[in-house]
Write a protein that holds these residues in place. Structure first.
Motif, PDB file in Angstrom:
ATOM      1  N   ASP A   1       1.011  -1.420   0.370  1.00  0.00           N
ATOM      2  CA  ASP A   1       0.110  -0.292   0.081  1.00  0.00           C
ATOM      3  C   ASP A   1       0.912   1.083  -0.272  1.00  0.00           C
ATOM      4  OD1 ASP A   1      -0.879  -0.642   3.702  1.00  0.00           O
ATOM      5  OD2 ASP A   1       0.947  -0.419   2.497  1.00  0.00           O
ATOM      6  N   TYR A   2       2.018   1.421  -0.290  1.00  0.00           N
ATOM      7  CA  TYR A   2       3.008   2.072   0.116  1.00  0.00           C
ATOM      8  C   TYR A   2       4.262   2.163  -1.008  1.00  0.00           C
ATOM      9  CZ  TYR A   2       5.860   5.927   1.484  1.00  0.00           C
ATOM     10  OH  TYR A   2       7.120   6.780   1.488  1.00  0.00           O
TER      11      TYR A   2
ATOM     12  N   ILE B   1       8.067   3.740  -3.433  1.00  0.00           N
ATOM     13  CA  ILE B   1       8.285   4.756  -3.046  1.00  0.00           C
ATOM     14  C   ILE B   1       9.653   3.792  -4.689  1.00  0.00           C
ATOM     15  CG2 ILE B   1       9.877   3.734  -1.504  1.00  0.00           C
ATOM     16  CD1 ILE B   1      10.203   6.864  -0.251  1.00  0.00           C
TER      17      ILE B   1
ATOM     18  N   TYR C   1      13.347   5.196  -4.832  1.00  0.00           N
ATOM     19  CA  TYR C   1      14.918   5.630  -4.891  1.00  0.00           C
ATOM     20  C   TYR C   1      15.957   6.139  -6.377  1.00  0.00           C
ATOM     21  CZ  TYR C   1      13.843   5.809   0.343  1.00  0.00           C
ATOM     22  OH  TYR C   1      13.777   6.403   1.500  1.00  0.00           O
TER      23      TYR C   1
ATOM     24  N   PHE D   1      16.444   9.787  -2.493  1.00  0.00           N
ATOM     25  CA  PHE D   1      14.285   9.976  -2.650  1.00  0.00           C
ATOM     26  C   PHE D   1      14.702  10.521  -3.540  1.00  0.00           C
ATOM     27  CE2 PHE D   1       9.711   9.777  -1.297  1.00  0.00           C
ATOM     28  CZ  PHE D   1       9.965  11.149  -1.463  1.00  0.00           C
TER      29      PHE D   1
ATOM     30  N   ARG E   1       1.183   7.034  -2.094  1.00  0.00           N
ATOM     31  CA  ARG E   1       0.678   5.625  -2.197  1.00  0.00           C
ATOM     32  C   ARG E   1      -0.642   4.636  -1.924  1.00  0.00           C
ATOM     33  NH1 ARG E   1       1.597   6.023   3.711  1.00  0.00           N
ATOM     34  NH2 ARG E   1       2.533   8.028   3.665  1.00  0.00           N
TER      35      ARG E   1
ATOM     36  N   ASN F   1       5.998  -1.201   0.759  1.00  0.00           N
ATOM     37  CA  ASN F   1       6.095  -2.057   2.341  1.00  0.00           C
ATOM     38  C   ASN F   1       4.365  -2.079   2.062  1.00  0.00           C
ATOM     39  OD1 ASN F   1       5.587  -2.452   4.880  1.00  0.00           O
ATOM     40  ND2 ASN F   1       6.975   0.138   5.162  1.00  0.00           N
ATOM     41  N   SER F   2       3.875  -3.273   2.937  1.00  0.00           N
ATOM     42  CA  SER F   2       2.782  -2.936   3.255  1.00  0.00           C
ATOM     43  C   SER F   2       2.060  -3.240   4.917  1.00  0.00           C
ATOM     44  CB  SER F   2       1.463  -5.297   2.759  1.00  0.00           C
ATOM     45  OG  SER F   2       0.721  -5.406   2.855  1.00  0.00           O
ATOM     46  N   ARG F   3       1.207  -3.455   4.873  1.00  0.00           N
ATOM     47  CA  ARG F   3       0.471  -2.794   6.508  1.00  0.00           C
ATOM     48  C   ARG F   3       0.424  -4.497   6.743  1.00  0.00           C
ATOM     49  NH1 ARG F   3      -0.727   1.496   7.553  1.00  0.00           N
ATOM     50  NH2 ARG F   3      -1.277   3.374   6.309  1.00  0.00           N
TER      51      ARG F   3
ATOM     52  N   ARG G   1       8.180  -2.215   9.251  1.00  0.00           N
ATOM     53  CA  ARG G   1       8.166  -0.587   8.827  1.00  0.00           C
ATOM     54  C   ARG G   1       9.199  -0.832   7.804  1.00  0.00           C
ATOM     55  NH1 ARG G   1       4.338   3.021  10.520  1.00  0.00           N
ATOM     56  NH2 ARG G   1       3.516   1.936  12.435  1.00  0.00           N
ATOM     57  N   ALA G   2       9.798  -1.296   7.433  1.00  0.00           N
ATOM     58  CA  ALA G   2      11.103  -1.359   6.814  1.00  0.00           C
ATOM     59  C   ALA G   2      10.205  -1.725   5.094  1.00  0.00           C
ATOM     60  CB  ALA G   2      12.624  -2.522   6.150  1.00  0.00           C
ATOM     61  N   LEU G   3      10.998  -1.399   4.091  1.00  0.00           N
ATOM     62  CA  LEU G   3      11.052  -0.875   3.063  1.00  0.00           C
ATOM     63  C   LEU G   3      11.775  -2.437   2.112  1.00  0.00           C
ATOM     64  CD1 LEU G   3      11.427   2.760   1.388  1.00  0.00           C
ATOM     65  CD2 LEU G   3       8.768   1.777   1.754  1.00  0.00           C
ATOM     66  N   THR G   4      10.702  -2.660   1.126  1.00  0.00           N
ATOM     67  CA  THR G   4      11.421  -3.537   0.724  1.00  0.00           C
ATOM     68  C   THR G   4      11.555  -3.350  -0.664  1.00  0.00           C
ATOM     69  OG1 THR G   4      10.143  -5.541   1.546  1.00  0.00           O
ATOM     70  CG2 THR G   4      10.559  -6.154  -0.460  1.00  0.00           C
TER      71      THR G   4
ATOM     72  N   TYR H   1      17.198   1.999  10.150  1.00  0.00           N
ATOM     73  CA  TYR H   1      16.805   0.385   9.517  1.00  0.00           C
ATOM     74  C   TYR H   1      19.278  -0.058   9.648  1.00  0.00           C
ATOM     75  CZ  TYR H   1      12.436   2.509   8.901  1.00  0.00           C
ATOM     76  OH  TYR H   1      11.017   3.194   9.394  1.00  0.00           O
TER      77      TYR H   1
ATOM     78  N   TYR I   1      20.762  -1.934   6.545  1.00  0.00           N
ATOM     79  CA  TYR I   1      20.653  -2.550   5.144  1.00  0.00           C
ATOM     80  C   TYR I   1      21.631  -2.760   4.827  1.00  0.00           C
ATOM     81  CZ  TYR I   1      15.624  -1.063   4.164  1.00  0.00           C
ATOM     82  OH  TYR I   1      14.185  -1.119   4.539  1.00  0.00           O
TER      83      TYR I   1
ATOM     84  N   PHE J   1      16.811  -6.488   3.755  1.00  0.00           N
ATOM     85  CA  PHE J   1      16.634  -5.548   4.893  1.00  0.00           C
ATOM     86  C   PHE J   1      17.857  -6.274   6.217  1.00  0.00           C
ATOM     87  CE2 PHE J   1      14.506  -4.255   8.649  1.00  0.00           C
ATOM     88  CZ  PHE J   1      13.886  -5.254   9.635  1.00  0.00           C
TER      89      PHE J   1
ATOM     90  N   TYR K   1      15.940  -3.637  12.136  1.00  0.00           N
ATOM     91  CA  TYR K   1      14.289  -1.911  12.405  1.00  0.00           C
ATOM     92  C   TYR K   1      14.422  -1.757  13.685  1.00  0.00           C
ATOM     93  CZ  TYR K   1       9.848   0.307  13.042  1.00  0.00           C
ATOM     94  OH  TYR K   1       9.400   1.274  13.130  1.00  0.00           O
TER      95      TYR K   1
ATOM     96  N   TYR L   1       4.010   5.240   6.978  1.00  0.00           N
ATOM     97  CA  TYR L   1       4.755   4.897   5.737  1.00  0.00           C
ATOM     98  C   TYR L   1       4.851   6.167   5.689  1.00  0.00           C
ATOM     99  CZ  TYR L   1       2.432   0.487   7.031  1.00  0.00           C
ATOM    100  OH  TYR L   1       2.478  -1.054   7.716  1.00  0.00           O
TER     101      TYR L   1
ATOM    102  N   LYS M   1       9.370   7.858   4.158  1.00  0.00           N
ATOM    103  CA  LYS M   1      10.407   8.141   3.418  1.00  0.00           C
ATOM    104  C   LYS M   1      11.123   7.642   4.379  1.00  0.00           C
ATOM    105  CE  LYS M   1      10.814  12.901   2.233  1.00  0.00           C
ATOM    106  NZ  LYS M   1       9.749  13.421   1.716  1.00  0.00           N
ATOM    107  N   LEU M   2      12.366   7.021   4.240  1.00  0.00           N
ATOM    108  CA  LEU M   2      14.340   6.856   4.777  1.00  0.00           C
ATOM    109  C   LEU M   2      15.222   7.444   4.214  1.00  0.00           C
ATOM    110  CD1 LEU M   2      11.388   4.603   5.561  1.00  0.00           C
ATOM    111  CD2 LEU M   2      13.652   2.382   5.603  1.00  0.00           C
TER     112      LEU M   2
END
Lengths: 114, 114
Positions: free
Chosen positions: A31-32, A34, A36, A46, A51, A93-95, A100-103, B33, B35, B45, B48, B100, B102-103
């Motif tokens: 659901d989110y 991003i 880079y 970034f 979303r 990322n997904s709830r 919380r960490a981005l994949t 985080y 990585y 990852f 965290y 959610y 940005k990092l």
């Protein structure tokens, strides 16, 4: 620093052209999202995020498109410049995961020819 | 500080030695985080931290890897008995952790295990 992503897929464009970098994701609950940009020897920077309740978002010279039906994300860069040359990563990322960490995806190298 | 600071920027060590990598996040950022980025790969990852909560260690590849965060600020990633496959760029990121978002990444530590 060391160059990263020596074996990454590469997109080569002419300066001034528009660039489109694509990314596929597998988790329908994501659901989110991003994007880079990573230049050699630097950490990821970034660019833009979106979303899942949106399908398009625009920034300065960049647009992110999200197609949840086919689980596809794209980054469009208008009037590509030599300074845009870098490796581009999508991340999500997904709830559902509770994490919380981005994949991150594996990245695409953009080469801008002058 | 103005950004995420990592030290050292480069570390060369011999197989079997222990190494410590340091990360100083952006002031006020409660989430941190770690990585890992191997050559030609995306970001993997590792761990965290969020405030006083138990850290999410689900990404640590083996029990040779550990991390701590003292006083909710500086973090140290420790790799014991280093192996050649540990050679990679280790990236630290921080965020405000308000949902959610940005990092912000540091420039990383390039670890080379000989």
């Amino acid at each position: 620093g060391e160059s990263v992503g020596l074996h990454l897929p590469t997109l080569s464009v002419q300066e001034g052209d528009n660039s489109i970098i694509n990314c596929a994701y597998s988790n329908s609950a994501s659901d989110y999202f991003i994007w880079y940009k990573q230049e050699s020897g630097k950490g990821p920077q970034f660019i833009i995020d979106i979303r899942s309740n949106m399908d398009k978002r625009q920034g300065q010279r960049v647009t992110v498109l999200l197609n949840k039906t086919v689980k596809h994300l794209s980054l469009q860069i208008a009037a590509t410049q030599p300074g845009d040359s870098a490796v581009y990563f999508c991340a999500e990322n997904s709830r559902d995961t509770g994490r919380r960490a981005l994949t991150f995806g594996s990245g695409t190298r953009l080469q801008v020819q002058p | 500080g103005a950004g995420v600071s990592q030290s050292p920027s480069n570390k060369v060590t011999e197989k079997g030695k222990d190494v410590e990598l340091r990360c100083d996040p952006i002031s006020g950022h409660t989430a941190l985080y770690w990585y890992r980025q191997s050559l030609g790969q995306g970001l993997e990852f590792l761990i965290y931290f969020q405030g006083n909560s138990a850290p999410d260690k689900s990404g640590l590849p083996s029990d040779r890897f550990s991390a701590e965060r003292t006083g909710g600020s500086v973090s140290t990633l420790t790799i014991q008995r280093t192996q050649q496959e540990d050679s990679a760029v280790y990236l630290c990121a921080s965020s405000l952790a308000r949902g959610y978002e940005k990092l912000f990444f540091g420039s990383g530590t390039q670890l080379s295990v000989l």
